[in-house]
Write a protein that holds these residues in place. Structure first.
Motif, PDB file in Angstrom:
ATOM      1  N   THR A   6      56.655  46.554  92.172  1.00  0.00           N
ATOM      2  CA  THR A   6      57.081  47.212  90.932  1.00  0.00           C
ATOM      3  C   THR A   6      56.578  46.378  89.766  1.00  0.00           C
ATOM      4  N   ASN A   7      56.668  46.945  88.577  1.00  0.00           N
ATOM      5  CA  ASN A   7      56.195  46.261  87.382  1.00  0.00           C
ATOM      6  C   ASN A   7      57.202  46.498  86.266  1.00  0.00           C
ATOM      7  N   PRO A   8      57.554  45.485  85.489  1.00  0.00           N
ATOM      8  CA  PRO A   8      58.519  45.689  84.402  1.00  0.00           C
ATOM      9  C   PRO A   8      57.991  46.571  83.274  1.00  0.00           C
ATOM     10  N   GLY A   9      56.662  46.798  83.240  1.00  0.00           N
ATOM     11  CA  GLY A   9      56.082  47.664  82.225  1.00  0.00           C
ATOM     12  C   GLY A   9      56.098  49.126  82.651  1.00  0.00           C
ATOM     13  N   GLY A  29      49.445  53.633  88.587  1.00  0.00           N
ATOM     14  CA  GLY A  29      50.094  52.465  88.007  1.00  0.00           C
ATOM     15  C   GLY A  29      51.489  52.719  87.488  1.00  0.00           C
ATOM     16  N   ARG A  30      52.036  53.901  87.723  1.00  0.00           N
ATOM     17  CA  ARG A  30      53.387  54.223  87.240  1.00  0.00           C
ATOM     18  C   ARG A  30      54.422  53.578  88.167  1.00  0.00           C
ATOM     19  N   THR A  31      55.235  52.717  87.576  1.00  0.00           N
ATOM     20  CA  THR A  31      56.263  52.025  88.359  1.00  0.00           C
ATOM     21  C   THR A  31      57.238  53.009  88.985  1.00  0.00           C
ATOM     22  N   ARG A  43      48.887  46.631  77.204  1.00  0.00           N
ATOM     23  CA  ARG A  43      48.005  47.237  78.202  1.00  0.00           C
ATOM     24  C   ARG A  43      48.225  46.582  79.561  1.00  0.00           C
ATOM     25  N   THR A  44      48.303  47.407  80.590  1.00  0.00           N
ATOM     26  CA  THR A  44      48.285  46.939  81.973  1.00  0.00           C
ATOM     27  C   THR A  44      47.335  47.837  82.746  1.00  0.00           C
ATOM     28  N   TRP A 104      52.998  43.531 102.497  1.00  0.00           N
ATOM     29  CA  TRP A 104      53.214  43.728 101.067  1.00  0.00           C
ATOM     30  C   TRP A 104      52.231  44.778 100.563  1.00  0.00           C
ATOM     31  N   VAL A 105      52.761  45.764  99.844  1.00  0.00           N
ATOM     32  CA  VAL A 105      51.932  46.858  99.349  1.00  0.00           C
ATOM     33  C   VAL A 105      51.705  46.660  97.849  1.00  0.00           C
ATOM     34  N   ASP A 106      50.440  46.650  97.430  1.00  0.00           N
ATOM     35  CA  ASP A 106      50.079  46.367  96.040  1.00  0.00           C
ATOM     36  C   ASP A 106      50.119  47.640  95.199  1.00  0.00           C
ATOM     37  N   VAL A 107      49.532  47.539  93.989  1.00  0.00           N
ATOM     38  CA  VAL A 107      49.604  48.606  92.998  1.00  0.00           C
ATOM     39  C   VAL A 107      48.963  49.904  93.467  1.00  0.00           C
ATOM     40  N   GLU A 108      48.088  49.846  94.471  1.00  0.00           N
ATOM     41  CA  GLU A 108      47.426  51.056  94.957  1.00  0.00           C
ATOM     42  C   GLU A 108      48.413  52.098  95.477  1.00  0.00           C
ATOM     43  N   MET A 109      49.628  51.653  95.829  1.00  0.00           N
ATOM     44  CA  MET A 109      50.606  52.600  96.345  1.00  0.00           C
ATOM     45  C   MET A 109      51.181  53.477  95.230  1.00  0.00           C
ATOM     46  N   THR A 110      51.122  52.990  93.982  1.00  0.00           N
ATOM     47  CA  THR A 110      51.713  53.740  92.879  1.00  0.00           C
ATOM     48  C   THR A 110      50.795  54.879  92.450  1.00  0.00           C
ATOM     49  N   GLU A 111      51.355  55.786  91.717  1.00  0.00           N
ATOM     50  CA  GLU A 111      50.596  56.924  91.209  1.00  0.00           C
ATOM     51  C   GLU A 111      50.072  56.571  89.811  1.00  0.00           C
TER      52      GLU A 111
END
Length: 555
Positions: free
Chosen positions: A408-411, A377-379, A444-445, A368-375
């Protein structure tokens, strides 16, 4: 003659020995009985002491501060096909001073509007032989209701639609205090559920429903880490981002809200009770002995929509319940296996973990890859720096029989030029602010300023679908982890400028829910407690979506 005298003499000589033996037996019997009684007393005393060491006082029945626990009287009752309809009138003004009642009860006291309808419509519907539904509606004002999804075909209904089952329901005479008793089948002598002498409050932002069931054997109201059979207690339901720690109060929920419970009847059959309401909720129950068991719901809005699945075995009741809410999808086999997930990992660290699992022959099915994979925090984006080459890593995993799940994140991050934010703004499919109705609600997230898609709008679903499609094209993942989907954020409710988010600030305490549940950060537009900027020096004025509660500042 001489022999007879000798026999009589021998018998007279043996009498004292026999008497002594009987006396000894009697003494031993009394001694053993005394020892047993003393042991029993000591054992009971030890049990009482041990129970006292882990004694937790049973919370009292919720205080009936409102003198008219049920202000509604029955004005009409009509039997219709498949059920009945009842018209109610609010008689509160005739029985008490409503202003005095409001000022005394902080639960529903207000400086802003908290509307209570003058009339109610109650709809009773016998869906089939084992499914009864009752709904309380305001005929003059619409309220938020859970969206009616297409129900699954109920393969377990034993009654054809052409056969009208008998509605064994009792209500009072016209102009009497409203209540109802549901008996299920015609031959039933004991009610399945009754609202006689029970509370009913139907304010716009405070709804309370009370009823009686046969026994206190209640199971469910999940997700919580506790025994399946519930103890007499207050149980809170509210979706928020939390994890369970051993020793934590089991009456608090975890990630999900499931307002459903099983109740064993006196004949060992079961009923299932489902309150279809998505608002913050407190459920409690208490046993009164021969008068049955009271159940009580307190909710911060919505309607009373109660489904009762009755008079059957527990597994059958659960099948009926899932026919209403929807049955779960069958997950892939690998999803039931061994998983690796950790926050803060870069791609090279994930590769090292994978290598260690392989070299030590430890079983692993997915990473499982966490938020660090995003640019930032952009979903739906991939970090081209720390996660450059993640596509090849995913292919390597798949060749060796492993899988990859991405977050992914709904925000959506508030940033012009960010594709999915721009699409959502253009299509006007974001959740609106409760304070600034022409602009999106902003929170805020970890991505910073954040807005949320309103998934009840079709265009928002198109934005979400395009984002997932783009992510899958860039990285052929096997699964999606939708994080913080309560939705959760760092503010409590809508972020108020220039408020600085504090992840440890407790700003959502529902006093009347008697619970620490609301202490975390959720996206609730109307029913969340928000600290106001005009609070007094010594006290904070806290607004609960139409009610105002004053509480002392924490020293």
């Amino acid at each position: 003659m001489l022999e007879d005298e000798r026999l009589n003499l021998e018998e007279s000589e043996t009498l004292p020995a026999t008497t002594d033996s009987n006396a000894k037996r009697a003494f031993l019997g009394i001694l053993v009985g005394g020892i047993f009684f003393i042991g029993l007393v000591i054992g009971i005393a030890v049990l009482v002491i041990l129970a006292g060491l882990d004694y937790k006082p049973i919370p009292p029945k919720p205080e009936r501060r409102i003198t008219a626990g049920n202000p509604y009287i029955l004005t009409s009752y009509v039997v219709v096909k498949g059920g009945a309809r009842a018209g109610l009138k609010n008689n509160r003004k005739a029985i008490e001073d409503p202003q005095a009642m409001l000022s005394e009860d902080p639960v529903i006291s207000n400086t802003t509007e908290n509307y209570e309808p003058e009339t109610l419509l109650v709809e009773f519907k016998l869906v089939d032989e084992h499914f009864f539904n009752v709904r309380y509606l305001d005929p003059d004002r619409s309220r938020w209701e859970v969206t009616e999804y297409e129900r699954n075909e109920d393969k377990y209904a034993e009654v054809s639609q052409h056969i009208r089952p008998y509605l064994h329901l009792q209500v009072p005479a016209i102009n009497g205090k409203f209540s109802w008793e549901f008996y299920g089948k015609r031959e039933e002598q004991m009610y399945i559920m009754s609202t006689n002498d029970c509370k009913l409050q139907y304010y716009d932002k405070y709804v309370e429903f009370e009823a009686k069931v046969q026994t206190h054997e209640i199971y469910g109201m999940g997700e919580r880490v506790s025994g399946l059979r519930l103890k007499v207690e207050n149980y809170s339901l509210w979706n928020y981002d939390t994890t369970y720690e051993f020793g934590k109060d089991p009456t608090e929920g975890t990630f999900g809200s499931h307002p459903f419970f099983l109740n064993r009847l006196s004949n060992n059959k079961f009923i299932g009770v489902f309150m279809r309401n998505s608002n913050a909720m407190l459920f409690s129950f208490w046993n009164t002995g021969f008068n049955g068991t009271f159940i009580n719901y307190k909710m911060v809005g919505g309607i009373i929509d109660l489904s009762i699945f009755h008079a059957a075995e527990a597994d059958y009741i659960l099948k009926k319940y899932h026919a209403v809410i929807g049955r779960p999808y069958l997950p892939p086999v690998w999803a039931m296996g061994f998983h690796q997930a950790r926050e803060g990992l870069k791609l090279n660290e994930m590769k090292e973990l994978f290598s260690n699992h392989s070299s030590h022959w430890t079983p692993i099915d997915s990473f499982w890859v966490d938020v660090e994979m995003t640019e930032g925090g952009r979903t739906f984006t991939i970090n081209k720096g720390s996660y450059a080459g993640v596509e090849k890593f995913a292919e390597e995993l798949r060749k060796k029989g492993h899988h990859i799940v991405v977050m992914t994140n709904p925000g959506l991050k508030v940033e012009k030029g960010y594709k999915y934010y721009d699409m959502a703004v253009k299509d006007d499919c974001l959740i609106k602010s409760a304070r600034h109705f022409d602009s999106p609600l902003e929170g805020r997230t970890y991505a910073g300023k954040t807005v949320w898609l309103d998934h009840y709008l079709h265009k928002s679903q198109l934005v979400w679908a395009e984002g997932l499609s783009d992510l899958h094209s860039a990285l052929s993942m096997d699964g999606v982890w939708i994080s913080m989907n309560e939705p959760t954020q760092m503010c409590s409710g809508e972020c108020l400028h220039p408020q600085i988010p504090d992840p440890h600030h407790n700003a959502t305490e529902f006093d009347y829910l008697q619970s620490d549940l609301q202490y975390t950060h959720v996206l609730c537009v109307d029913t969340c407690l928000l600290y106001t900027s005009d609070a007094a020096d010594e006290e904070d004025s806290v607004d609960l979506g139409g009610r105002r509660i004053i509480k002392k500042k924490k020293k």
